[in-house]
Design an enzyme around this catalytic site. Structure first.
Site, PDB file in Angstrom:
ATOM      1  N   HIS A 162     -73.950-100.132 109.799  1.00  0.00           N
ATOM      2  CA  HIS A 162     -75.891-100.066 110.405  1.00  0.00           C
ATOM      3  C   HIS A 162     -76.703-100.235 108.564  1.00  0.00           C
ATOM      4  O   HIS A 162     -77.451-100.355 108.752  1.00  0.00           O
ATOM      5  CB  HIS A 162     -76.020 -98.466 109.646  1.00  0.00           C
ATOM      6  CG  HIS A 162     -74.766 -97.725 111.351  1.00  0.00           C
ATOM      7  ND1 HIS A 162     -76.347 -96.356 112.031  1.00  0.00           N
ATOM      8  CD2 HIS A 162     -73.617 -97.222 111.705  1.00  0.00           C
ATOM      9  CE1 HIS A 162     -75.715 -96.377 112.993  1.00  0.00           C
ATOM     10  NE2 HIS A 162     -74.334 -96.685 112.639  1.00  0.00           N
ATOM     11  N   ASP A 370     -82.731-102.250 102.486  1.00  0.00           N
ATOM     12  CA  ASP A 370     -82.381-101.315 103.519  1.00  0.00           C
ATOM     13  C   ASP A 370     -81.894-101.472 105.103  1.00  0.00           C
ATOM     14  O   ASP A 370     -82.224-103.229 105.030  1.00  0.00           O
ATOM     15  CB  ASP A 370     -83.160 -99.967 103.770  1.00  0.00           C
ATOM     16  CG  ASP A 370     -83.284 -98.828 103.756  1.00  0.00           C
ATOM     17  OD1 ASP A 370     -82.058 -98.547 105.209  1.00  0.00           O
ATOM     18  OD2 ASP A 370     -84.066 -97.610 103.860  1.00  0.00           O
TER      19      ASP A 370
HETATM   20  P1  ADP Z   1     -80.338 -94.220 105.692  1.00  0.00           P
HETATM   21  O1  ADP Z   1     -79.483 -93.927 106.349  1.00  0.00           O
HETATM   22  O2  ADP Z   1     -80.272 -94.468 104.362  1.00  0.00           O
HETATM   23  O3  ADP Z   1     -80.578 -91.992 105.271  1.00  0.00           O
HETATM   24  P2  ADP Z   1     -82.872 -93.786 107.222  1.00  0.00           P
HETATM   25  O4  ADP Z   1     -84.220 -94.387 106.738  1.00  0.00           O
HETATM   26  O5  ADP Z   1     -82.520 -95.256 108.047  1.00  0.00           O
HETATM   27  O6  ADP Z   1     -82.087 -94.027 106.011  1.00  0.00           O
HETATM   28  O7  ADP Z   1     -82.854 -92.100 107.647  1.00  0.00           O
HETATM   29  C1  ADP Z   1     -82.764 -91.416 107.491  1.00  0.00           C
HETATM   30  C2  ADP Z   1     -82.098 -90.148 108.095  1.00  0.00           C
HETATM   31  O8  ADP Z   1     -82.756 -89.065 107.415  1.00  0.00           O
HETATM   32  C3  ADP Z   1     -84.090 -90.350 109.341  1.00  0.00           C
HETATM   33  O9  ADP Z   1     -83.837 -89.923 110.118  1.00  0.00           O
HETATM   34  C4  ADP Z   1     -84.891 -89.192 108.410  1.00  0.00           C
HETATM   35  O10 ADP Z   1     -85.424 -88.417 109.032  1.00  0.00           O
HETATM   36  C5  ADP Z   1     -83.643 -87.892 107.676  1.00  0.00           C
HETATM   37  N1  ADP Z   1     -84.317 -87.307 106.810  1.00  0.00           N
HETATM   38  C6  ADP Z   1     -84.950 -87.952 105.487  1.00  0.00           C
HETATM   39  N2  ADP Z   1     -84.962 -87.205 104.175  1.00  0.00           N
HETATM   40  C7  ADP Z   1     -84.931 -86.025 105.262  1.00  0.00           C
HETATM   41  C8  ADP Z   1     -84.846 -84.677 104.414  1.00  0.00           C
HETATM   42  N3  ADP Z   1     -85.323 -84.441 103.816  1.00  0.00           N
HETATM   43  N4  ADP Z   1     -84.692 -83.741 105.666  1.00  0.00           N
HETATM   44  C9  ADP Z   1     -84.409 -83.633 106.768  1.00  0.00           C
HETATM   45  N5  ADP Z   1     -83.845 -85.300 107.494  1.00  0.00           N
HETATM   46  C10 ADP Z   1     -83.762 -85.740 106.694  1.00  0.00           C
HETATM   47  O1  F6P Z   2     -76.838 -95.963 107.170  1.00  0.00           O
HETATM   48  C1  F6P Z   2     -76.255 -95.555 105.622  1.00  0.00           C
HETATM   49  C2  F6P Z   2     -75.574 -94.237 105.848  1.00  0.00           C
HETATM   50  O2  F6P Z   2     -73.745 -94.476 105.294  1.00  0.00           O
HETATM   51  C3  F6P Z   2     -75.244 -93.736 106.978  1.00  0.00           C
HETATM   52  O3  F6P Z   2     -73.644 -94.020 107.227  1.00  0.00           O
HETATM   53  C4  F6P Z   2     -75.232 -92.326 106.150  1.00  0.00           C
HETATM   54  O4  F6P Z   2     -76.428 -91.663 107.886  1.00  0.00           O
HETATM   55  C5  F6P Z   2     -76.250 -92.417 105.501  1.00  0.00           C
HETATM   56  O5  F6P Z   2     -76.343 -93.514 104.490  1.00  0.00           O
HETATM   57  C6  F6P Z   2     -76.188 -91.237 105.633  1.00  0.00           C
HETATM   58  O6  F6P Z   2     -74.931 -91.197 103.590  1.00  0.00           O
HETATM   59  P1  F6P Z   2     -74.367 -90.491 103.894  1.00  0.00           P
HETATM   60  O7  F6P Z   2     -73.123 -90.146 105.358  1.00  0.00           O
HETATM   61  O8  F6P Z   2     -73.161 -90.504 102.428  1.00  0.00           O
HETATM   62  O9  F6P Z   2     -74.694 -88.796 103.576  1.00  0.00           O
END
Ligand code: ADP
Ligand code: F6P
Length: 470
Positions: A162, A370
């Site tokens: 991812h 990202d």
């Molecule tokens: P990452 O995988 O690095 O966390 P992404 O943007 O791909 O970043 O995904 C983040 C996910 O987490 C999204 O689906 C978003 O809606 C969710 N998310 C982020 N912040 C919050 C929050 N404060 N409460 C609930 N869900 C959240």
């Molecule tokens: O996409 C990167 C990632 O490590 C995902 O595997 C995961 O959804 C997200 O970041 C949140 O990270 P963690 O599982 O460390 O809270």
């Protein structure tokens, strides 16, 4: 032991234990891109999800979630420290994200990474039916495909990363680079977010392991491992339907009123992570306030930054710095009842997130690096009114697909300020045309299209897709 024909293996289960206000333990959807992508996809599929439930000690027994079996893998406090916080998030994570923070190397962390990957492989071997499809996710489990193949050669194994896969110059720093590549090559299909990542992988496999590789196929002993780009997505229709609900529109109106009915709202939603460019964004906003280009009464910034990996030193330092900067900016530019930045660290449910997306005139998604960034895609899907400008970093995987966004280089402070201003001042007709184009793209390229494309390459019999309703 109940067995399944489809097994998803990910470090994290889609739910996390959480302590409620009354002290009781409750289960909540875990924030993060991986869960957001896979959870809607698997719903009501007879599959098993193998993962960690978020605590330490013996693995809790969890009920099925939306018809999907939860199979927990326990982590001890040493595993948590050395595997999850150590090798996964303080060695691999920074290397895979352009080393924007210094990666650390410790032999003890590598031992834990091997041990935990072995435990995941064994747990998966137990719950996979003969000939099952196993889909291993992300950088925490890069050794699992190889270990699992040794235990269960009958399985069809997919691996999907991812996060970005780095260029050879960075990956070569890893003391155990050969073992990591070998682990991934245990899969029949290795998927990445972007074509460049598949290219980096092919180059490394030739350089480090001496195997003949193209950007599509690698010959490993008597097998062919396929590789390729499969950009992950979201459940576009579900987010659009949620955002279109009258109660979400009502909630959005109330939120805007509670923010003091500003002319424009800028929104950012991130995990608190140094890859997300939060500090750079705050600096750009602060300089725009200082230069008088934006005024607090007219424009507000809502920064949602849910804490993440809280015991890792770099994350603690980041949180302190972000909070100090938010305090400074509010102290300097806010007024009584009118902060310049509304800063929130709580996890929100999907309805509240959809309402936030609906009030954002500008959605600022400006990571330094990202893999994809699903927040950007959720925002586009939620703008059922075709309004709203997406300010997007060139260094997010999403930029390769959402090319109609206002693109910026977050490392360039002046460029970031100009990008923010351009998005704030854009002509409504231009904003609308861009949003319509991005929404049309995401309607086609949703999470089901992603799964179809990946799984049909992995499992050419097509049986699995029928089960997923593809
Ligand atoms: P990452 O995988 O690095 O966390 P992404 O943007 O791909 O970043 O995904 C983040 C996910 O987490 C999204 O689906 C978003 O809606 C969710 N998310 C982020 N912040 C919050 C929050 N404060 N409460 C609930 N869900 C959240
Ligand atoms: O996409 C990167 C990632 O490590 C995902 O595997 C995961 O959804 C997200 O970041 C949140 O990270 P963690 O599982 O460390 O809270």
């Amino acid at each position: 032991m109940r067995q399944s024909s489809l097994v998803v293996v990910a470090n994290r289960l889609p739910i996390n234990d959480n302590v409620a206000l009354d002290g009781a333990c409750e289960w909540r959807r875990s924030p993060g891109g991986l869960v957001s992508a896979l959870h809607p996809l698997l719903r009501h599929t007879p599959a098993t999800w193998v993962g960690w439930a978020g605590g330490t000690g013996p693995a809790p027994t969890l009920p099925d979630v939306d018809g999907v079996r939860m199979h927990t893998v326990p982590l001890s406090s040493e595993d948590l420290r050395d595997h999850y916080e150590g090798f996964a998030n303080a060695t691999l994570w920074p290397i895979y994200h352009d080393a924007v923070e210094q990666p650390e190397h410790h032999r003890r962390w590598w031992d834990a990474y091997q041990r935990v990957n072995q435990r995941f492989a064994e747990a998966t071997a137990q719950v996979a039916e003969k000939g099952a499809v196993v889909w291993v996710q992300d950088y925490h489990l890069q050794l699992v495909p190889g270990l699992l193949r040794a235990l269960r050669p009958d399985l069809r194994i997919g691996f999907f990363l991812h996060v970005p896969f780095p260029p050879p110059e960075l990956f070569m720093q890893l003391p155990r680079r050969a073992e990591l590549l070998h682990g991934m090559l245990g899969a029949d299909l290795v998927g990445f977010q972007r074509a460049q990542a598949a290219h980096n992988f092919a180059q490394l496999v030739t350089k480090v392991l001496g195997l003949p590789a193209t950007d599509r196929r690698i010959a490993v002993e008597d097998r062919i491992v396929r590789i390729g780009a499969f950009p992950v997505s979201i459940d576009t229709a579900e987010m659009a339907a949620l955002a279109d609900r009258p109660e979400v529109a009502d909630r959005a109106r109330r939120l805007r009123h509670d923010l003091g009915s500003p002319e424009q709202v800028i929104l950012s939603v991130d995990r608190m992570d140094y890859t997300k460019g939060i500090e750079q964004r705050l600096k750009a906003y602060s300089e725009l306030l200082e230069g008088g280009h934006v005024k607090v009464r007219d424009t507000v910034l809502v920064q949602v930054a849910v804490p993440s990996r809280e015991r890792v030193g770099q994350y603690q330092i980041l949180r302190d710095r972000v909070e100090r900067e938010v305090g400074r900016i509010n102290g300097e530019f806010g007024r009584v009842g009118e902060p310049a930045i509304h800063y929130l660290t709580q996890p929100f449910d999907r309805t509240e997130l959809a309402a936030l997306y609906r009030i954002a005139d500008v959605m600022a998604v400006t990571p330094l690096r990202d893999g994809m960034n699903l927040v950007a895609k959720e925002y586009v899907a939620a703008r059922v009114d075709d309004a709203g400008a997406l300010l997007l970093s060139e260094f997010a995987g999403a930029a390769a697909e959402l090319s109609q966004a206002y693109l910026v280089n977050p490392h360039d402070l002046e460029g970031l300020k100009q990008g923010l201003l351009a998005a704030l001042r854009a002509e409504p007709a231009d904003v609308r045309a861009r949003m319509q184009a991005m929404r049309a793209y995401l309607r086609e390229h949703d999470i089901r299209a992603w799964a179809r494309s990946y799984l049909s390459t992995l499992d050419q019999s097509g049986l699995l897709l029928t089960r997923l309703g593809g």
